[in-house]
Design a protein around this motif. Structure first.
Motif, PDB file in Angstrom:
ATOM      1  N   VAL A 143       0.308  -0.953   5.331  1.00  0.00           N
ATOM      2  CA  VAL A 143      -1.030  -0.671   6.157  1.00  0.00           C
ATOM      3  C   VAL A 143      -1.014  -0.608   7.594  1.00  0.00           C
ATOM      4  O   VAL A 143       0.019  -0.812   8.562  1.00  0.00           O
ATOM      5  CB  VAL A 143      -1.950  -2.094   5.908  1.00  0.00           C
TER       6      VAL A 143
ATOM      7  N   THR B 242      -9.721   5.813   8.283  1.00  0.00           N
ATOM      8  CA  THR B 242      -9.148   7.221   8.376  1.00  0.00           C
ATOM      9  C   THR B 242      -7.559   7.107   8.980  1.00  0.00           C
ATOM     10  O   THR B 242      -6.775   7.951   8.890  1.00  0.00           O
ATOM     11  CB  THR B 242      -9.601   8.267   8.800  1.00  0.00           C
TER      12      THR B 242
ATOM     13  N   ASP C 201      -6.921   2.790   0.109  1.00  0.00           N
ATOM     14  CA  ASP C 201      -5.987   4.001  -0.150  1.00  0.00           C
ATOM     15  C   ASP C 201      -5.938   4.561   1.279  1.00  0.00           C
ATOM     16  O   ASP C 201      -6.565   4.260   2.421  1.00  0.00           O
ATOM     17  CB  ASP C 201      -6.670   4.985  -1.006  1.00  0.00           C
ATOM     18  N   GLU C 202      -4.981   5.501   1.169  1.00  0.00           N
ATOM     19  CA  GLU C 202      -4.531   6.091   2.475  1.00  0.00           C
ATOM     20  C   GLU C 202      -5.783   7.074   3.165  1.00  0.00           C
ATOM     21  O   GLU C 202      -5.884   7.246   4.434  1.00  0.00           O
ATOM     22  CB  GLU C 202      -3.318   7.169   2.309  1.00  0.00           C
TER      23      GLU C 202
ATOM     24  N   GLY D 179      -5.216   5.137   8.300  1.00  0.00           N
ATOM     25  CA  GLY D 179      -4.218   4.612   7.287  1.00  0.00           C
ATOM     26  C   GLY D 179      -4.801   3.689   6.594  1.00  0.00           C
ATOM     27  O   GLY D 179      -6.163   3.089   6.692  1.00  0.00           O
ATOM     28  N   ARG D 180      -4.047   2.773   5.534  1.00  0.00           N
ATOM     29  CA  ARG D 180      -4.387   1.863   4.805  1.00  0.00           C
ATOM     30  C   ARG D 180      -4.911   0.496   5.578  1.00  0.00           C
ATOM     31  O   ARG D 180      -4.238   0.355   6.528  1.00  0.00           O
ATOM     32  CB  ARG D 180      -3.251   1.540   3.840  1.00  0.00           C
TER      33      ARG D 180
END
Length: 156
Positions: free
Chosen positions: A58, A4, A24-25, A6-7
Motif C-alpha cells: 500500500v 490514484t 486496488d491499484e 496506489g493502494r
C-alpha cells in the motif's frame, strides 16, 4: 494522499478486532483484508499493521475516526489519533483520519440485506466496515474530493 497514487489500507479500529480493507491499484475497488485480533491490556499492534501494509504493497493508510452521531470526538477517537501518530513516527506512509460514523451499521445492514446472519461473523463485519469506509474515500477521491485529515509527523 489520493486514491490514484496506489493502494490504500483502511483500518476500522475496535477494542477486540481491527477490521482491514485494501483498495486496488487504480483506487476504484475496496476489498476485505480480514482483521487483526487485539488482546486486552496489550500495546496496539502497530507492527502488524505495518506488516500488512507491506504485504499488500500500500501507499497509505485510512483510519476510521469513530466520531459519535452528534459529531463529537470520543475516547476511541483519542485512541485512534494516538495510534495514527505512533504509526506515522515509525514509517513513511501517509495516514489519513476519516469520519467513520455508521460504517459498522452499513456493514451489518449489507449482510442482512443479502440474507446473511452476523452471528459468529464479527471479523467479517469489522472488515466490511473497513470496506465501507474505504469505498467512501475512493468515491470522494474519484470526484476530486479528499476526505478527512492527514496525520502529521510529531514535532521533536
Amino acid at each position: 494522499m489520493n486514491a490514484t497514487t496506489g493502494r490504500l489500507l483502511s483500518v476500522d479500529w475496535g477494542d477486540k478486532r481491527i477490521g482491514l480493507a485494501v483498495s486496488d491499484e487504480l483506487g476504484m475497488l475496496a476489498s476485505s483484508a480480514g482483521a487483526i485480533k487485539r488482546r486486552a491490556g496489550k500495546r496496539a499492534p502497530i507492527a502488524e499493521l505495518m506488516r500488512r501494509a507491506d504485504e499488500f504493497g500500500v501507499a497509505g493508510y485510512v483510519f476510521g475516526l469513530p466520531i459519535d452521531p452528534a459529531g463529537a470526538e470520543t475516547d476511541r477517537c483519542r485512541e485512534v489519533r494516538d495510534v495514527a501518530a505512533k504509526l506515522i513516527a515509525r514509517q513513511p506512509l501517509p495516514v489519513r483520519l476519516v469520519d467513520e460514523r455508521f460504517t459498522t451499521s452499513a456493514a451489518l445492514r449489507s449482510i442482512k440485506e443479502q440474507g446473511g446472519s452476523t452471528r459468529g461473523r464479527k471479523e467479517e463485519v469489522d472488515a466490511l466496515a473497513a470496506c465501507v469506509l474505504l469505498e467512501g474515500v475512493l468515491r470522494a477521491s474519484s470526484q476530486g474530493v479528499t476526505l478527512g485529515e492527514l496525520v502529521s509527523a510529531p514535532t521533536p
